[in-house]
Design a protein around this motif. Sequence first.
Motif, PDB file in Angstrom:
ATOM      1  N   TYR A   1       0.827  -1.208   0.000  1.00 14.90           N
ATOM      2  CA  TYR A   1       0.000   0.000   0.000  1.00 14.90           C
ATOM      3  C   TYR A   1       0.865   1.262   0.000  1.00 14.90           C
ATOM      4  CZ  TYR A   1      -3.948   3.027   1.143  1.00 14.90           C
ATOM      5  OH  TYR A   1      -4.898   4.003   1.107  1.00 14.90           O
ATOM      6  N   ASN A   2       2.001   1.189   0.714  1.00 13.71           N
ATOM      7  CA  ASN A   2       2.911   2.347   0.747  1.00 13.71           C
ATOM      8  C   ASN A   2       3.434   2.674  -0.646  1.00 13.71           C
ATOM      9  OD1 ASN A   2       2.962   3.309   3.334  1.00 13.71           O
ATOM     10  ND2 ASN A   2       4.362   1.714   4.031  1.00 13.71           N
ATOM     11  N   ALA A   3       3.788   1.613  -1.386  1.00 13.18           N
ATOM     12  CA  ALA A   3       4.297   1.810  -2.748  1.00 13.18           C
ATOM     13  C   ALA A   3       3.217   2.443  -3.622  1.00 13.18           C
ATOM     14  CB  ALA A   3       4.746   0.482  -3.336  1.00 13.18           C
ATOM     15  N   LEU A   4       1.977   1.995  -3.441  1.00 13.61           N
ATOM     16  CA  LEU A   4       0.870   2.557  -4.224  1.00 13.61           C
ATOM     17  C   LEU A   4       0.709   4.043  -3.931  1.00 13.61           C
ATOM     18  CD1 LEU A   4      -2.128   0.039  -4.241  1.00 13.61           C
ATOM     19  CD2 LEU A   4      -0.524   0.556  -6.055  1.00 13.61           C
ATOM     20  N   LYS A   5       0.811   4.398  -2.635  1.00 13.46           N
ATOM     21  CA  LYS A   5       0.652   5.807  -2.242  1.00 13.46           C
ATOM     22  C   LYS A   5       1.779   6.644  -2.855  1.00 13.46           C
ATOM     23  CE  LYS A   5      -0.068   5.722   2.316  1.00 13.46           C
ATOM     24  NZ  LYS A   5      -0.431   6.188   3.651  1.00 13.46           N
ATOM     25  N   LYS A   6       2.988   6.069  -2.821  1.00 12.52           N
ATOM     26  CA  LYS A   6       4.146   6.776  -3.364  1.00 12.52           C
ATOM     27  C   LYS A   6       3.954   7.040  -4.878  1.00 12.52           C
ATOM     28  CE  LYS A   6       8.276   5.365  -1.628  1.00 12.52           C
ATOM     29  NZ  LYS A   6       9.485   4.528  -1.702  1.00 12.52           N
ATOM     30  N   LEU A   7       3.303   6.093  -5.540  1.00 13.44           N
ATOM     31  CA  LEU A   7       3.099   6.212  -6.993  1.00 13.44           C
ATOM     32  C   LEU A   7       1.824   6.986  -7.348  1.00 13.44           C
ATOM     33  CD1 LEU A   7       3.975   2.560  -7.950  1.00 13.44           C
ATOM     34  CD2 LEU A   7       5.146   4.559  -8.826  1.00 13.44           C
ATOM     35  N   ASN A   8       1.100   7.440  -6.314  1.00  6.68           N
ATOM     36  CA  ASN A   8      -0.193   8.108  -6.548  1.00  6.68           C
ATOM     37  C   ASN A   8      -1.160   7.216  -7.313  1.00  6.68           C
ATOM     38  OD1 ASN A   8      -0.065  10.524  -5.242  1.00  6.68           O
ATOM     39  ND2 ASN A   8       0.944  11.569  -6.957  1.00  6.68           N
ATOM     40  N   MET A   9      -1.101   5.933  -7.033  1.00 12.44           N
ATOM     41  CA  MET A   9      -1.962   4.971  -7.738  1.00 12.44           C
ATOM     42  C   MET A   9      -3.096   4.519  -6.829  1.00 12.44           C
ATOM     43  SD  MET A   9       0.450   2.351  -9.791  1.00 12.44           S
ATOM     44  CE  MET A   9      -0.777   1.355 -10.574  1.00 12.44           C
ATOM     45  N   THR A  10      -4.254   4.314  -7.413  1.00 12.27           N
ATOM     46  CA  THR A  10      -5.352   3.754  -6.631  1.00 12.27           C
ATOM     47  C   THR A  10      -5.394   2.246  -6.871  1.00 12.27           C
ATOM     48  OG1 THR A  10      -6.901   4.020  -8.423  1.00 12.27           O
ATOM     49  CG2 THR A  10      -6.707   5.869  -6.892  1.00 12.27           C
TER      50      THR A  10
ATOM     51  N   GLY B   1       5.411   3.509 -16.571  1.00 14.21           N
ATOM     52  CA  GLY B   1       4.020   3.425 -16.099  1.00 14.21           C
ATOM     53  C   GLY B   1       3.360   2.083 -16.374  1.00 14.21           C
ATOM     54  N   ASN B   2       4.003   1.238 -17.185  1.00 15.59           N
ATOM     55  CA  ASN B   2       3.413  -0.084 -17.449  1.00 15.59           C
ATOM     56  C   ASN B   2       3.552  -0.982 -16.219  1.00 15.59           C
ATOM     57  OD1 ASN B   2       2.783   0.592 -20.018  1.00 15.59           O
ATOM     58  ND2 ASN B   2       4.564  -0.386 -20.952  1.00 15.59           N
ATOM     59  N   ILE B   3       2.627  -1.961 -16.102  1.00 12.20           N
ATOM     60  CA  ILE B   3       2.733  -2.903 -14.985  1.00 12.20           C
ATOM     61  C   ILE B   3       3.171  -4.260 -15.528  1.00 12.20           C
ATOM     62  CG2 ILE B   3       1.467  -4.099 -13.141  1.00 12.20           C
ATOM     63  CD1 ILE B   3      -0.258  -1.641 -12.836  1.00 12.20           C
ATOM     64  N   SER B   4       4.290  -4.756 -15.008  1.00 11.35           N
ATOM     65  CA  SER B   4       4.758  -6.092 -15.384  1.00 11.35           C
ATOM     66  C   SER B   4       4.333  -7.064 -14.295  1.00 11.35           C
ATOM     67  CB  SER B   4       6.277  -6.121 -15.511  1.00 11.35           C
ATOM     68  OG  SER B   4       6.694  -5.142 -16.410  1.00 11.35           O
ATOM     69  N   VAL B   5       3.854  -8.230 -14.728  1.00 11.16           N
ATOM     70  CA  VAL B   5       3.313  -9.194 -13.762  1.00 11.16           C
ATOM     71  C   VAL B   5       4.045 -10.528 -13.891  1.00 11.16           C
ATOM     72  CG1 VAL B   5       1.236 -10.416 -13.034  1.00 11.16           C
ATOM     73  CG2 VAL B   5       1.049  -8.103 -13.910  1.00 11.16           C
TER      74      VAL B   5
END
Lengths: 238, 130
Positions: free
Chosen positions: A102-111, A139-143
């Motif tokens: 969740y911290n990483a998401l907040k840092k990236l301004n991502m929901t 900005g791409n997401i690698s999975v």
Amino acid sequence: MITLILRSLIVYCIVLFAVRIMGKRQIGDMQPFELVITLIIADLACIPMSDSTIPIVFGVVPLFTLVILHYLFTLLNRKSIFFRKVLNGRPIIVIDSNGINYNALKKLNMTLNDLTEGLRVAQCFNLNDVAYAIVETNGNISVLLKNSAQPVSNEGMGIDGQQSSLNIILINDGKLLKENLDYLGLTPEYIKSILNEEKIKSVTDVLILSIDKGGEIFLQEKYKPCKTIKKELELNVK
Amino acid sequence: MRRLIAVLFLLAILIAVATLEQVYVNHFLYNLDTKSQQVSAAIELDDKNLEREDVKNSFNDLNKFWEDAKTKLCYFTNYEKVKSVDESFVKLSTAIENNDSSLAIENIAVIKEYSKFFTYFMGFNINNLF
């Protein structure tokens, strides 16, 4: 009016030239500094195009300055790891063995919506299947999927499949591509003989003819269904 | 390598254009100031009579210089900025023909002002930078 038309042509050619110099990456996945330059270029091009009281150099000089700056940044980006971090940031792991960071998401301004959308784009529809998800610098997401969710591969099944090869187009919308023929060591006469066998009168009647190194030909006449032909070929690839 | 050559070529063009522009602007402003001072001095010599040869000659000299420079300025200046000075030249010409000294003094002042402050539009200085 003629002035505006000519100005538009000149500015278009100059912007095209500038984008070509900046390289193909500019068009596809952009890093932050590339995005900034692209946005500014789009605005700069419009100024002298629409207002004839402004000299064309008012658009061209800043444009060329940005091209030079972009070249410098690209060079620094390639040569220095420090500059790469400053200019592009770094990939951030948003899902790991502990679940969503969740911290990483907040840092990236991502929901969470952005994250799940990114996962779906990466063909992952279940959060339980994800071992790691990384937000790349563009900005791409690698999975990386968990083992249990990985698709079956030939290697996994112990199948020794034939090596896939590149499909090369030899006729494109009625035009014979000499460069590709030369690459494969084929002659126009050979292609015409294939067309004769398929009762096609002329190259101009062909929509597409492509061939791979295994000799498999994909042929489609204009306004007709496609055919797949297998040929024994001795290709002389250059 | 090709990209590097293209970028170096662009850099050379930019440096050349910027230098030429700076040199031209300095030269242009110096001449405009000198010639407008000459017209101003000729007018002030006897502002009741502007139909004298020295006024006409100095104005013709200034006007010819401006007409030549104007076409070149349009390549690197917003035309709107040149237009206002161009109007002052037309008014000054009319004022000299009609012996209207107040109009002539007013418009030669505009031209002199332009020669001093044009550098704030064109030249390289700290005011332009920020």
